[in-house]
Design a protein around this motif. Structure first.
Motif, short mmCIF file in Angstrom:
data_model
loop_
_atom_site.label_atom_id
_atom_site.label_comp_id
_atom_site.label_asym_id
_atom_site.label_seq_id
_atom_site.Cartn_x
_atom_site.Cartn_y
_atom_site.Cartn_z
N HIS A 198 0.81 -1.21 0.00
CA HIS A 198 0.00 0.00 0.00
C HIS A 198 0.85 1.27 0.00
O HIS A 198 0.39 2.34 0.36
N GLY A 221 -1.03 4.42 1.30
CA GLY A 221 -2.16 4.87 0.48
C GLY A 221 -2.02 6.34 0.10
O GLY A 221 -0.98 6.79 -0.37
N LEU A 234 -5.90 -3.60 0.35
CA LEU A 234 -6.15 -2.87 -0.88
C LEU A 234 -7.61 -2.98 -1.30
O LEU A 234 -8.20 -2.06 -1.85
#
Length: 294
Positions: free
Chosen positions: A22, A85, A241
């Motif tokens: 991520h 992220g 995810l």
């Protein structure tokens, strides 16, 4: 009927360096060019070195020991490091009414370059490498990152390599400590110092942030950030995810003790590690601060 092959999350390799999946391909460059504010606080550490604990401690100091204010002011902040992220994008849009308190495991060439120009402040935490290795193994094996992290023996071997996830302990910590320990906007603490003198470290951090606290406020911060209180209240969603039904949560804190490495290191592993440690730490000022047991 045959057993199904085991599946692993895997990692994302960016410029030859292993990150969790991520962390996206353009994230390291975007973090390095992140716009830093004067009152920003970065809580920086190698993985499993007390990052979440220290972040909560800093938030409580900013809120003068008022845990309700800390929860209200920072409870909606992104979970996890800024490199996960799009966390760094979320922080970019935050209000200027309060300091941003951001945790990261960014290595020295990824940390926002403006930090090295004196903007913002960094609270850097270093944990002894043996306990760090064992804690990393528990963390990574539970999350099934790579097959090599599943068993302790293979994870121990991986921890010594340069291409281990996040890089090895020496390659991560030494460039920071040796080159930036005297910078005014860096405060270096060890996990062991924080465990053995929790209150004293609260005072050191509050002084570093120019946020002096009364004796009563210091005691409140210490109480709010005790290991038992943190462990009871610090569970976060399992970062994936793709969201699955029934969101899993996991505890960020496990034991929080000094010397847990003794539960896993064999005599041979300990002797081998000590030889590497002595070689890598020769002449380093950091060696005097590392504590392996009490």
């Amino acid at each position: 009927m045959t057993d199904q092959p085991k599946t692993y999350q895997g990692v994302n390799v960016i410029n030859g360096f292993k990150w969790p999946r991520h962390v996206y391909d353009d994230t390291p460059d975007n973090i390095h060019n992140f716009e830093v504010r004067e009152d920003d606080v970065f809580v920086l550490a190698y993985i499993k070195a007390g990052t979440h604990w220290t972040q909560e401690l800093v938030r409580n100091i900013v809120c003068e020991g008022n845990k309700d204010n800390a929860k209200e002011d920072y409870g909606s902040d992104p979970k996890g490091p800024i490199e996960f992220g799009d966390n760094y994008k979320k922080y970019d849009s935050f209000s200027t009414e309060k300091p941003r308190v951001m945790m990261t495991h960014a290595r020295v060439d990824v940390l926002p370059k403006q930090v090295f120009e004196g903007k913002g402040k960094v609270v850097f935490v270093i944990r002894n490498p043996k306990d760090s290795a064992v804690s990393c193994w528990h963390f990574l094996s539970e999350r099934r990152m790579l097959e090599e992290y599943e068993e302790w023996d293979s994870c121990f071997e991986a921890s010594l390599k340069a291409d281990v996830l996040y890089g090895n302990w020496f390659d991560f910590n030494l460039p920071y400590y040796e080159n930036h320990r005297d910078k005014k906007n860096f405060l270096f603490l060890t996990y062991e110092e924080m465990k053995l003198d929790h209150k004293g470290c609260v005072v050191r951090i509050s002084d570093f942030l120019s946020r002096p606290l009364s004796e009563e406020q210091v005691d409140k911060v210490v109480q709010n950030t005790s290991f038992s209180n943190m462990k009871a209240n610090n569970r976060v969603p399992f970062f994936q995810l793709k969201k699955e039904k029934g969101e899993r949560t996991y505890a960020l804190l496990r034991k929080g003790v000094i010397g847990d490495w003794k539960t896993r290191f064999t005599v041979a592993q300990n002797e081998r590690f000590d030889a590497i440690y002595n070689q890598r730490m020769e002449g380093s000022a950091l060696a005097k601060r590392i504590v392996f047991e009490t």
